[in-house]
Design an enzyme around this catalytic site. Structure first.
Site, PDB file in Angstrom:
ATOM      1  N   GLY A 265       0.788  -1.217   0.000  1.00 45.84           N
ATOM      2  CA  GLY A 265       0.000   0.000   0.000  1.00 45.84           C
ATOM      3  C   GLY A 265       0.821   1.268   0.000  1.00 45.84           C
ATOM      4  CD  GLU A 298       3.198  -9.013   1.716  1.00 46.14           C
ATOM      5  OE1 GLU A 298       2.284  -8.720   0.904  1.00 46.14           O
ATOM      6  OE2 GLU A 298       3.089  -9.915   2.561  1.00 46.14           O
ATOM      7  N   PRO A 299       6.216  -3.838  -0.091  1.00 45.71           N
ATOM      8  CG  PRO A 299       8.213  -2.621   0.008  1.00 45.71           C
ATOM      9  CD  PRO A 299       7.464  -3.745   0.680  1.00 45.71           C
ATOM     10  N   GLY A 300       5.396  -2.654  -3.338  1.00 48.11           N
ATOM     11  CA  GLY A 300       5.549  -2.887  -4.772  1.00 48.11           C
ATOM     12  C   GLY A 300       5.721  -1.578  -5.508  1.00 48.11           C
ATOM     13  NE  ARG A 301       0.279   1.299  -5.967  1.00 50.48           N
ATOM     14  CZ  ARG A 301      -0.253   1.143  -7.172  1.00 50.48           C
ATOM     15  NH1 ARG A 301       0.143   1.895  -8.181  1.00 50.48           N
ATOM     16  NH2 ARG A 301      -1.173   0.229  -7.375  1.00 50.48           N
ATOM     17  CE1 TYR A 341      -8.765  -5.484 -16.182  1.00 45.86           C
ATOM     18  CE2 TYR A 341      -6.762  -5.219 -17.471  1.00 45.86           C
ATOM     19  CZ  TYR A 341      -8.058  -5.671 -17.360  1.00 45.86           C
ATOM     20  OH  TYR A 341      -8.650  -6.293 -18.422  1.00 45.86           O
ATOM     21  CB  CYS A 377      -9.252  -4.003 -33.631  1.00 48.23           C
ATOM     22  SG  CYS A 377      -8.112  -4.337 -34.987  1.00 48.23           S
ATOM     23  CE1 TYR A 406       0.762  -5.077  -8.918  1.00 48.23           C
ATOM     24  CE2 TYR A 406       0.945  -2.808  -8.139  1.00 48.23           C
ATOM     25  CZ  TYR A 406       0.986  -4.164  -7.896  1.00 48.23           C
ATOM     26  OH  TYR A 406       1.263  -4.621  -6.629  1.00 48.23           O
TER      27      TYR A 406
END
EC number: 4.1.1.17
Length: 432
Positions: A265, A298-301, A341, A377, A406
């Site tokens: 988060g 658990e940092p990601g971004r 997403y 398309c 992401y």
């Protein structure tokens, strides 16, 4: 996983840079022909010039999109983490962006890893990282993945159902379990986790009893307030709830728990500053009596988002009065899936390398209301609407900053536009 892997070592930024370009080579020299990649050292304001140099290279004859990973930004972010949360070990969320070069530099700076599948565990182990630096942070895992984790020695894992306990008892009895609890407040998270994961308060004791009956080790507690949370107060309630789980386990006569996983988060910038203050305050209030506690996150971004910049080519144009419509060679089915997403907002900067070579950024030029489409398309594949951009031509470029979280990781090959083939170039910026 596509892409080459660089070898990095040490905690010193200069040492990391030296190892990424190959021992003894000058900073601007190409790495030795051993599978490592060239890393270009730059001042912070020279990154745009570096991207222009890539665009003009012969390698860009086909004008394919590409990323630039700024290793200097990653070093700066790790410094911020260690300064603000020195007692919390980061386990980078591999799902956010599994670029091998990115994982390598994070590992070199001491990050561990949060993996959610066998494939992600394999990515990390392939870099020579020890399995004890991995948390298998998926509360619901296929049995085949649990069997693989047991085989390679990944023991720390999360769960939030009794059925998961039975699977783990059968296939990986040496696991160290972290029951995942549901925060009662998700704080305006961009991507809430609560609807899918986390035990309710009344479910916690049965989950602990199930693990106890299965003779499995429960090492601590985990939670996740949601990805991209904008309200740091969410951590306060979640940490208080985690303390109650510790107390419940003690009342059940279970072995003393030693791990608290505060999840993800985190977002870089002001949000991280306020989140760090909130987390430290809550830990002091609720866990000050646990001096031996190991705290992980658990940092990601936080690490990925601002470290990557995406460059795309204008492949089509249509004029309708004052409206300008452009097609680019990446879109919502590729890197910009984050718009759908991840609820992200993307921003574009022009590089008019064909139509305005004396002023490629079009500074001072008239702008027009603009729509930017992706290449597929599907009419849904619309990257920007009502966005102000200058007049551009086919084969000019649009550059998108903050495209590390992401993005490519969740892209598809719809319509034959293969996101996994997008190349990542490496730079290392220093403060100007």
């Amino acid at each position: 996983m596509a892409g080459q892997t660089i070898i990095v070592s040490g905690l010193n930024p200069a040492a990391i840079l030296q190892s990424t370009i190959g021992g003894g080579a000058s900073p601007t020299a190409a790495a030795a022909e051993n599978g490592t990649r060239k890393v270009i050292p730059l001042s912070r304001d020279a990154l745009q010039d570096f991207m222009l140099s890539i665009i003009t290279q012969k390698l860009q004859d086909e004008k394919q999109p590409f990323y630039v990973l700024d290793l200097g930004e990653v070093v700066s972010l790790m410094d911020q983490w260690k300064s603000s949360l020195p007692n919390i070990r980061p386990f980078y969320a591999v799902k956010c962006n599994p670029e091998p070069s990115f994982l390598s530099i994070l590992s070199a700076m001491g990050s561990n890893f949060d993996c959610a599948s066998r494939a992600e565990i394999e990515y990390v182990l392939a870099l020579g990282i020890s399995p004890d630096r991995i948390v298998f942070a998926n509360p619901c895992k296929p049995e085949s993945d649990i069997i693989f984790a047991a085989k390679v020695g990944v023991n720390l894992t999360t769960y939030d159902s009794e059925d998961e306990v039975y699977k783990i008892r059968k296939h990986h009895p040496k696991s160290e379990l972290l029951p995942r609890i549901k925060p009662m407040f998700d704080g305006n998270a961009r991507c809430p986790m609560g609807p899918k994961y986390g035990a309710l308060p009344e479910e916690v004791e049965p989950l602990l009893r199930a693990a106890q009956a299965a003779r499995l080790t429960v090492s601590g507690v985990s939670f996740h307030i949601g990805s991209g949370d904008a309200d740091s107060n969410a951590y306060l309630g979640a940490i208080a709830a985690a303390k109650e789980v510790f107390e419940t386990a003690a009342k059940l006569g279970m072995s003393k728990m030693t791990v608290l996983d505060v999840g993800g988060g985190f977002t870089s910038g002001h949000q991280f500053t306020t989140a760090a203050v909130a987390v430290k305050s809550a830990l002091k209030q609720h866990f000050d009596d646990e001096p031996e506690l190991t705290i992980i996150a658990e940092p990601g971004r936080f690490f990925a988002e601002t470290a990557f910049t995406l460059a795309t080519t204008v492949i089509g144009k249509r004029v309708r009065g004052e409206l300008r419509e452009y097609w680019i060679n990446d879109g919502l089915y590729g890197s910009m899936n984050c718009v759908l997403y991840d609820h992200a907002t993307v921003n574009a900067t022009p590089l008019a390398v064909l139509s305005n070579r004396t002023n490629v950024t079009c500074g001072g030029s008239k702008t027009f209301p603009t729509t930017v489409f992706g290449p597929t398309c599907d009419a849904l594949d619309t990257v920007l609407r009502d966005y102000q951009l200058p007049e551009l031509q086919v084969n000019d470029w649009l550059v998108f900053p903050n495209m590390g979280a992401y993005t490519k990781a969740a892209g598809s090959n719809f319509n034959g536009f293969n996101t996994s083939t997008i190349v990542t170039h490496l730079a290392y910026t220093y403060p100007s």
